[in-house]
Design a protein around this motif. Structure first.
Motif, PDB file in Angstrom:
ATOM      1  N   GLY A  29      34.263 -16.040 -60.148  1.00  0.00           N
ATOM      2  CA  GLY A  29      32.838 -15.825 -60.339  1.00  0.00           C
ATOM      3  C   GLY A  29      32.369 -16.611 -61.547  1.00  0.00           C
ATOM      4  O   GLY A  29      32.514 -17.831 -61.631  1.00  0.00           O
ATOM      5  N   GLY A  30      31.815 -15.893 -62.541  1.00  0.00           N
ATOM      6  CA  GLY A  30      31.330 -16.561 -63.744  1.00  0.00           C
ATOM      7  C   GLY A  30      32.389 -16.717 -64.819  1.00  0.00           C
ATOM      8  O   GLY A  30      32.108 -17.278 -65.879  1.00  0.00           O
ATOM      9  N   LEU A  31      33.620 -16.231 -64.559  1.00  0.00           N
ATOM     10  CA  LEU A  31      34.690 -16.305 -65.553  1.00  0.00           C
ATOM     11  C   LEU A  31      35.522 -17.560 -65.340  1.00  0.00           C
ATOM     12  O   LEU A  31      36.074 -17.774 -64.261  1.00  0.00           O
ATOM     13  N   LEU A  32      35.608 -18.387 -66.366  1.00  0.00           N
ATOM     14  CA  LEU A  32      36.442 -19.582 -66.329  1.00  0.00           C
ATOM     15  C   LEU A  32      37.786 -19.223 -66.947  1.00  0.00           C
ATOM     16  O   LEU A  32      37.945 -19.217 -68.165  1.00  0.00           O
ATOM     17  N   ALA A  33      38.776 -18.905 -66.098  1.00  0.00           N
ATOM     18  CA  ALA A  33      40.073 -18.428 -66.585  1.00  0.00           C
ATOM     19  C   ALA A  33      40.985 -19.558 -67.024  1.00  0.00           C
ATOM     20  O   ALA A  33      41.750 -19.417 -67.976  1.00  0.00           O
ATOM     21  N   VAL A  34      40.950 -20.667 -66.308  1.00  0.00           N
ATOM     22  CA  VAL A  34      41.750 -21.851 -66.641  1.00  0.00           C
ATOM     23  C   VAL A  34      40.845 -23.054 -66.502  1.00  0.00           C
ATOM     24  O   VAL A  34      40.161 -23.209 -65.491  1.00  0.00           O
ATOM     25  N   ASN A  35      40.839 -23.920 -67.520  1.00  0.00           N
ATOM     26  CA  ASN A  35      39.885 -25.019 -67.534  1.00  0.00           C
ATOM     27  C   ASN A  35      40.580 -26.362 -67.763  1.00  0.00           C
ATOM     28  O   ASN A  35      41.023 -26.666 -68.870  1.00  0.00           O
ATOM     29  N   ASN A  36      40.735 -27.121 -66.680  1.00  0.00           N
ATOM     30  CA  ASN A  36      41.191 -28.512 -66.759  1.00  0.00           C
ATOM     31  C   ASN A  36      42.527 -28.647 -67.504  1.00  0.00           C
ATOM     32  O   ASN A  36      42.675 -29.449 -68.427  1.00  0.00           O
ATOM     33  N   VAL A  37      43.505 -27.882 -67.070  1.00  0.00           N
ATOM     34  CA  VAL A  37      44.821 -27.894 -67.718  1.00  0.00           C
ATOM     35  C   VAL A  37      45.759 -28.839 -66.971  1.00  0.00           C
ATOM     36  O   VAL A  37      45.837 -28.824 -65.743  1.00  0.00           O
ATOM     37  N   ASN A  38      46.474 -29.650 -67.737  1.00  0.00           N
ATOM     38  CA  ASN A  38      47.464 -30.575 -67.191  1.00  0.00           C
ATOM     39  C   ASN A  38      48.857 -30.164 -67.662  1.00  0.00           C
ATOM     40  O   ASN A  38      49.028 -29.727 -68.806  1.00  0.00           O
TER      41      ASN A  38
END
Length: 281
Positions: A29-38
């Motif tokens: 939903g509106g929660l960004l739990a993981v963001n662009n992780v490599n």
């Protein structure tokens, strides 16, 4: 105690890339739990994943192992895109354990490991029901392999004990044996020393090195900073779902942002662990 107080077994030469996660993002939903992780993991490498509670470590694990389908990004295993389905992930060669032990309590230790092995058998439903020659052969091979893995993790003498009756540390090792039964190239361990005493933690460290030395790659989530910095070749620190720093244990533990991240998370015991584990000049 500092990381220089312990001697880490020499790692074998690192080979080709086994796992490559690129731009993995997971939204609820509106929660960004993981963001662009490599994250890249090579053959024969132990990689640690650390971060304060709520940093997104287990969510990232779930994206890697097919429990979650990432909102964006890609996971490649052995050079091929990995479908976000746990069954296909296991068959591709990636196995995992869980933060909360998920054993079959009313089954023996041997039977628990045999369950993990069935993804590598080929007997169909009819053959299994009729218990034909192929089924009986695979059953013998599965039992023998399960016993071999119990010996490998140090549980050979308790193979007929119910899983629920085993000590906590042995249950953790049994979960690892079951994961190994899938014949993985890479094993992901989610807090393998949670709840363990110092002796059990040392045994867990020895077992992970033994797994690495057998030719597997390992990724470990852990809150015990001493454990992780003495174990891993590289460490990735997540904070609020984003990669804060990735590097050698010495680089990560000496980065002031890592200590600040733990202190800012509420000043729990992990803060002292990070500070106590710093390399002294």
């Amino acid at each position: 105690m500092t990381v220089t107080d312990e001697v880490t077994p020499t790692a074998p030469a690192v080979g080709g890339v086994v796992l490559e996660a690129s731009g993995v993002t997971m939204r609820f939903g509106g929660l960004l739990a993981v963001n662009n992780v490599n994250l890249t993991v090579s053959e024969g490498e132990i990689v640690g994943l650390i971060g304060p509670n709520g940093a997104g470590k287990t969510t990232f694990f779930n994206c890697l192992t097919g429990l979650y389908k990432p909102t964006s990004g890609q996971v490649r295993f052995a050079g091929k895109p990995l479908a976000p389905k746990p069954r296909l992930v296991v068959r591709a060669g990636m196995a995992r354990t869980f933060q909360n032990i998920r054993l079959f309590g009313n089954m023996t230790a041997l039977e628990n490991v045999m369950v993990g092995r069935y993804c590598r058998t080929s007997s169909g439903a009819i053959t299994s029901i009729l218990r034909g020659p192929k089924f009986r052969r695979e059953e013998r091979e599965t039992r023998a392999k399960a016993q071999e893995l119990l010996e490998f993790v140090g549980l050979g003498k308790v193979s007929e004990h119910l899983a629920r009756n085993l000590p906590y540390g042995d249950q953790r090792r049994l979960e690892i044996a079951r994961a190994l039964a899938t014949d993985p190239k890479l094993i992901l361990l989610d807090e393998p020393t949670a709840g363990m005493n110092p002796q059990e933690t040392r045994q867990a460290s020895d077992l992970i090195f033994k797994i690495r030395d057998s030719g597997l790659s390992v990724v470990v989530i852990e809150h015990d900073m001493r454990f992780i910095f003495n174990l891993c070749d590289r460490v990735l620190c997540l904070v609020r779902g984003e990669a804060l720093i990735e590097g050698t244990p010495a680089e990560v533990q000496s980065d002031p942002r890592v200590i600040e991240a733990y202190i800012g998370a509420g000043g729990d015991d992990d803060d002292d662990d990070v500070q106590d584990a710093e390399v002294k000049s």
